[in-house]
Design an enzyme around this catalytic site. Structure first.
Site, PDB file in Angstrom:
ATOM      1  N   HIS A  27      12.635 102.342  55.456  1.00  9.97           N
ATOM      2  CA  HIS A  27      11.260 102.848  55.389  1.00  9.97           C
ATOM      3  C   HIS A  27      10.939 103.372  53.993  1.00  9.97           C
ATOM      4  CE1 HIS A  27      11.980 107.271  55.685  1.00  9.97           C
ATOM      5  NE2 HIS A  27      13.012 106.942  56.426  1.00  9.97           N
ATOM      6  N   GLU A  57       7.536 105.720  59.062  1.00 11.31           N
ATOM      7  CA  GLU A  57       8.707 106.011  59.890  1.00 11.31           C
ATOM      8  C   GLU A  57       8.759 107.478  60.248  1.00 11.31           C
ATOM      9  OE1 GLU A  57      13.052 106.973  60.668  1.00 11.31           O
ATOM     10  OE2 GLU A  57      11.664 107.845  59.241  1.00 11.31           O
ATOM     11  N   GLU A  58       8.449 108.320  59.281  1.00 14.00           N
ATOM     12  CA  GLU A  58       8.627 109.771  59.452  1.00 14.00           C
ATOM     13  C   GLU A  58       7.693 110.362  60.509  1.00 14.00           C
ATOM     14  OE1 GLU A  58      10.997 111.386  58.294  1.00 14.00           O
ATOM     15  OE2 GLU A  58      11.698 110.424  56.456  1.00 14.00           O
ATOM     16  N   ASP A  68      19.062 103.545  56.451  1.00 18.22           N
ATOM     17  CA  ASP A  68      18.423 104.847  56.321  1.00 18.22           C
ATOM     18  C   ASP A  68      19.488 105.876  55.929  1.00 18.22           C
ATOM     19  OD1 ASP A  68      16.550 106.954  56.586  1.00 18.22           O
ATOM     20  OD2 ASP A  68      15.650 106.059  58.355  1.00 18.22           O
ATOM     21  N   HIS A  78      15.452 116.127  54.249  1.00 18.04           N
ATOM     22  CA  HIS A  78      14.090 116.670  54.320  1.00 18.04           C
ATOM     23  C   HIS A  78      13.893 117.923  53.454  1.00 18.04           C
ATOM     24  CE1 HIS A  78      12.430 114.417  58.060  1.00 18.04           C
ATOM     25  NE2 HIS A  78      13.054 113.625  57.231  1.00 18.04           N
TER      26      HIS A  78
END
Lengths: 355, 342, 325
Positions: C60, C193-194, C216, C302
């Site tokens: 992504h 995607e997130e 990923d 993140h």
């Protein structure tokens, strides 16, 4: 627009709890059948209408869900009282003391509760647990109640629409009869492209109908018409208001189910500016709409949302500003009209072409 | 032909933790083969059987019941030989302390999930549920030996052989939803005695406990005109609400609610009344938590009926159902299919 | 390869607005693949044609960020989250908008317990002193991402949005290496995607591959008092067994293990109990597509400073090349 408002009032007076949208669907069919080239009701109960376009262009779907939140009878007690659960999101706090009607025959009922005099001090200050509430239809016992009502019957709020104040309308189920009423008006005109007007079912129980409807249509672009949250009341901070009643149609940029297509939203903004139609953005990213399901259909669909701000949504007394309703219609119509001549928007390098 | 009760016991004792159903798929295919015209196992280990209809242009009816079970997965093998693990599906952590398990390593290994002796528990912690990450599986092996036989990702199932109880009831580890698979077999048995126009596709599905995966794939691949989902619902126990738990032995619970097709549901209820097949009404105001949610929105949308078998103690190793309810479910489904208007 | 990673990490691309990343990848791969196309959600699909099996490799492009939902009288911006943000992690972070405007995330200071901090009590300060001034710099709906750079230090990369530009870099590098094979390879750079694995679904529906991998990042269990997880930085790319969205299809998992073993590539097994990947949505598309994943062990996912090991990245490229052969 007088006719549109009358339609809206009639639509809110009908009951269409998720899964039982028939009364709403029948009424819509009775109006639109003369304006569209074709229509059918699919397996789930979605009403799918088709209007052939004048020329070529993208395949456009306009979605408005027909269903509303409500209750369902889940048990009948030996005293003849009805236990229920909510269908879609309803807060227990608004249920006490409300008038309801049950099933196809609209059996009248009320949601009672222990009088304040008999409540313990602690009870007075706390929210009511829905599990404690029952609907009273005046029956003496289970046998009598079962003559009128069955487990599985849907329960709707029994409130008539009222015009009041400065150009406001109070009604139940503005979410989303307001979208249905706008879509009905849109279907009275013809466009450059093939238009699929979809009155969908079961939005309030998980965006169900839009998923199967978009699979049948395979649109390139979809416009979702909605009634959305609004809380522009005192003691609310401006950034928590979601939207403001009377400030114009609401454009969604993002919610829990979707990030709308930026090019399409910009296009709508241009149309609003050129036609001097007010608009606003939603100030929160909570909630969800059919846009999420439609966007994810097949190889993907470009989606945008135009919504009417509705105060007290998901209660029997939701309130909207009539100008927002009218402007939503104007904006949607102008936007659709602009689509035929703005195909360049979809001609990015490597993108799909619609010429 | 196996009696329904024996079949339920046989099916319940199969080991098919979600994602590792391949070890049980052949056994289920073999059961289906006795009653179907065609049987195959698809790429995701759904077991599919077709019993052909007699019409010249038959419609397709899809019946699904999942055959995966909740369990555990090995996430690490410690130097001491103890195994760390995480849940697969909705495992209630309260139920697994002091439990016998089978670790599906290079070969099946016996293990136990230990628990602290009551004497050693800090009184301050007595009321707290233990966390998965604080528990271990003891397979009685050294770290070296354990690493030879067990790999990260190996599945673990509970040891809890099904047994007959009073009142024609059975208790076992995975009656959710092997009793549904047994009800499919009952449906097929019954259909053998009846004429039916439509093609009947029966599917024992995988990975339901992880998000209806097998069902989503099955209803996309099989174009069905009607889907019937057979699963379990909560049996009534002291303290459970009357509108979401159902007594054992009083028949199948017919689901009613927004995502279930009203016309079919009404017709099913009428049939049960007319034929004196015991039934109950199961109000489902939301997604139902079953494969019905997958079929209802598959492709163009499939009308769905949900039949549930009351099961007490769901998602524990001692789930309990009534054989009578399984038989009633099969009878009702079969009669409905055979009695459909041409 | 670090140059490539640095370039990709520098591109701006919050969910729903991945155009910069997409354009960058397109410019790099323009003459290296047989076909490049984009779909309605903004997925970039690069095809290396072949007569054999169809493999879809998905990474992504989008990154987490914030979206402006309101501008107040004094020029402060209120925002919503795009993807998973923890208030305590973003507090005091610099963010940057597409047009280069920089802001800092701060909070309403009258809170008594910082643990209870929620996003609606936070705001972005772009230094404006009035609504008019702010509106001249930022519009409602504009999105911002972490402002932080990318450093290579002792073989490790410290950078923002390694989730998941590292996956993009791996696929781009692989496409540049162009492994010899009869198989048809779809390098798919997915959108959104997130916010719920959205792009991969529509991309997979259009391709219907025989097998698919999500490339990923994954968490690690090697930091002080971290949640237990048998994954370490530098011990090899991971072969996904399970995450919150999928249990890998055995055929995919076994093929990865077999290829890694025969080519002597180090690998670890990944069971991620939190978070999903594109594999979860590909897996259930179009009647089921056997899917799995290869991930890069990443610390501090993140945050504005995620850490990956170059060795793991290079080994991931090699493993994937063997996988599709």
């Amino acid at each position: 627009m007088k006719e549109a408002l009358n339609n809206l009032k009639k639509l809110t007076a009908l009951d269409g709890i998720s899964g039982e949208e028939k009364p709403v669907r029948e009424y819509i069919i009775s109006i639109i059948k003369d304006y569209v080239d074709n229509y059918y009701v699919d397996n789930m109960g979605n009403l799918i209408t088709y209007k052939k376009g004048r020329g070529n262009g993208p395949k456009v779907m306009v979605d408005a869900h027909m269903d509303e939140v409500g209750l369902m009878v889940t048990h009948i007690t030996s005293e003849g009282l009805l236990k229920f659960q909510t269908v879609g999101g309803i807060e227990g706090r608004v249920l006490v003391g409300k008038r309801v009607r049950i099933g196809e025959t609209c059996v009248p009922g009320v949601i009672g509760y222990k009088p304040i005099h008999l409540q313990e001090k602690k009870e007075r200050a706390s929210a009511v647990d829905i599990k404690q509430l029952t609907i009273d239809i005046g029956s003496k016992d289970r046998e009598r109640a079962e003559e009128k009502v069955q487990v599985g019957d849907m329960v709707a709020f029994s409130y008539d629409p009222v015009e009041f104040g400065d150009n406001k309308l109070m009604a139940k189920a503005l979410d989303n009869r307001v979208g249905c009423a706008v879509l009905i008006e849109l279907l009275k005109h013809s466009y450059e492209f093939d238009l699929y007007g979809c009155f969908t079912v079961q939005e309030e129980v998980g965006l169900k109908g839009a998923k199967t409807a978009s699979y049948q249509i395979m649109p390139d672009i979809a416009l979702i018409l909605e009634g959305t949250t609004c809380y522009d009341v005192p003691d609310t901070k401006e950034h928590d208001m979601s939207t403001v009643s009377g400030d114009g149609p609401v454009l969604t940029l993002m919610d829990r189910t979707v990030i709308t297509d930026r090019d399409l939203v910009n296009k709508i903004i241009d149309v609003a500016k050129n036609n001097k139609i007010p608009y606003q953005f939603k100030r929160t990213i909570s909630g969800g709409t059919n846009a999420g399901r439609i966007q994810a259909n097949a190889e993907g669909v470009k989606v945008a949302v135009i919504a009417v701000p509705c105060r007290y949504i998901h209660t029997p007394v939701s309130v909207m500003d009539i100008s927002d309703f009218e402007n939503s219609y104007r904006l949607s119509k102008r936007f659709l009209e602009s689509l035929g001549v703005s195909i360049d928007l979809y001609r990015e390098e490597g993108g799909k072409e619609y010429v | 032909m196996m009696h329904c009760g024996e079949l339920i016991i046989k099916l319940s004792d199969l080991r098919a933790v979600s994602g590792r159903e391949n070890e049980a798929s052949d056994a289920i295919a073999e059961v289906f083969r006795e009653y179907c015209d065609e049987v195959y196992i698809d790429g995701f280990y759904n077991v599919v059987g077709l019993k052909k209809g007699q019409a010249s242009e038959p419609k397709n009816i899809l019946i699904t019941a999942h055959y995966d079970e909740i369990g555990l997965i090995v996430t690490d093998i410690e130097e001491s030989g103890f195994l760390r693990f995480a849940p697969v599906g909705g495992v209630d952590v309260k139920t697994i302390g002091a439990m016998e398990v089978t670790v599906h390593g290079k070969h099946d290994l016996f293990g136990v999930i230990g628990a602290k002796a009551p004497h050693l528990i800090d009184p301050a912690d007595k009321d707290k549920a233990v966390k998965f990450e604080d528990m271990r599986i003891d397979i009685g092996l050294s770290g070296e030996k354990a690493k030879e036989l067990v790999t990260i990702g190996d599945m673990v199932s509970f040891n809890s052989p099904a047994q007959k109880m009073m009142n024609n009831r059975i208790a076992g580890k995975s009656l959710d939803n092997r009793c549904g698979v047994a009800a499919i077999v009952e449906t097929l048995k019954e259909l053998k005695k009846l004429n039916h126009d439509d093609n009947v596709y029966v599917v024992a599905t995988v990975q339901e406990e992880l998000g209806l995966i097998g069902a989503i794939c099955a209803s996309y691949r099989i174009d069905a005109d009607l889907a019937i989902v057979i699963d379990v619902c909560h049996g009534d126990m002291p303290g459970t609400p009357a509108d979401s738990s159902f007594p054992l032995g009083k028949g199948t619970a017919i689901g009613i609610g927004p995502i279930l097709n009203r016309e079919h549901v009404k017709a099913m209820i009428k049939l049960a009344k007319d034929e004196h097949i015991p039934y109950q009404i199961d109000p489902e105001t939301g997604d139902t938590g079953t494969e019905a949610a997958a079929h209802a929105v598959a492709k163009e949308g499939i009308p769905v009926i949900l039949l549930s078998i009351p099961s007490k103690y769901m998602h524990t190793p001692v789930e309990m159902i009534s054989v009578d309810d399984v038989i009633a479910t099969g009878r009702l489904a079969a009669r409905y299919i055979a009695g459909r208007e041409k | 390869m670090f140059e490539l990673i640095n370039k990709l990490a520098g591109a701006y691309g919050p969910s729903g607005n991945e155009k910069q990343v997409s354009a960058l990848i397109r410019s790099i791969l323009k003459d290296k693949v047989d076909e490049i196309r984009e779909d309605a959600l903004g997925n970039l699909i690069c095809v290396k044609k072949g007569s054999g099996k169809k493999f879809m490799l998905a990474a992504h492009m989008d990154q987490i960020g914030v979206i402006v939902t309101f501008i107040d009288d004094k020029g402060f911006l209120r925002f919503g989250n795009i993807g998973g943000l923890r208030p305590q992690v973003i507090l005091g972070q610099r963010v940057v908008f597409e047009n280069g405007t920089t802001g800092v995330i701060w909070y309403e200071e009258n809170i008594d317990d910082i643990k209870k901090l929620k996003l609606d009590k936070m705001y972005i300060d772009i230094g404006a002193t009035s609504r008019e001034e702010a509106e001249g710099m930022v519009k409602l709906g504009d999105q911002a991402v972490y402002a932080a750079d990318t450093k290579l230090q002792n073989g490790k990369i410290i950078s923002k949005c390694m989730d998941n530009r590292i996956g993009c870099a791996i696929l781009v590098q692989m496409a540049l290496n162009s492994p010899k094979t009869e198989n048809e390879i779809y390098y798919v750079f997915t959108a959104q995607e997130e916010v719920g694995l959205r792009g991969a679904r529509t991309a997979a529906f259009g391709i219907v591959p025989d097998m698919a991998l999500a490339v990923d990042v994954t968490g690690t269990g090697d930091t002080p008092e971290s949640k237990p997880m048998a994954v370490r930085l530098g011990a090899g790319p991971t072969i996904k067994i399970k995450d919150a969205s999928v249990i890998s299809h055995p055929a995919v998992k076994d093929r990865l293990i077999e290829r890694a073993k025969s080519a002597n590539i180090p690998y670890q097994f990944e069971i991620m109990t939190f978070g999903g990947t594109d594999a979860g949505s590909i897996h259930i598309t179009a009647g089921g597509i056997p899917s799995g994943g290869v991930s890069v062990p990443t610390r501090h996912i993140h945050s504005s400073a995620e850490i990956v090991d170059m060795k793991d990245v290079e080994n991931a490229v090699e493993l994937l090349e063997h996988f599709v052969k």
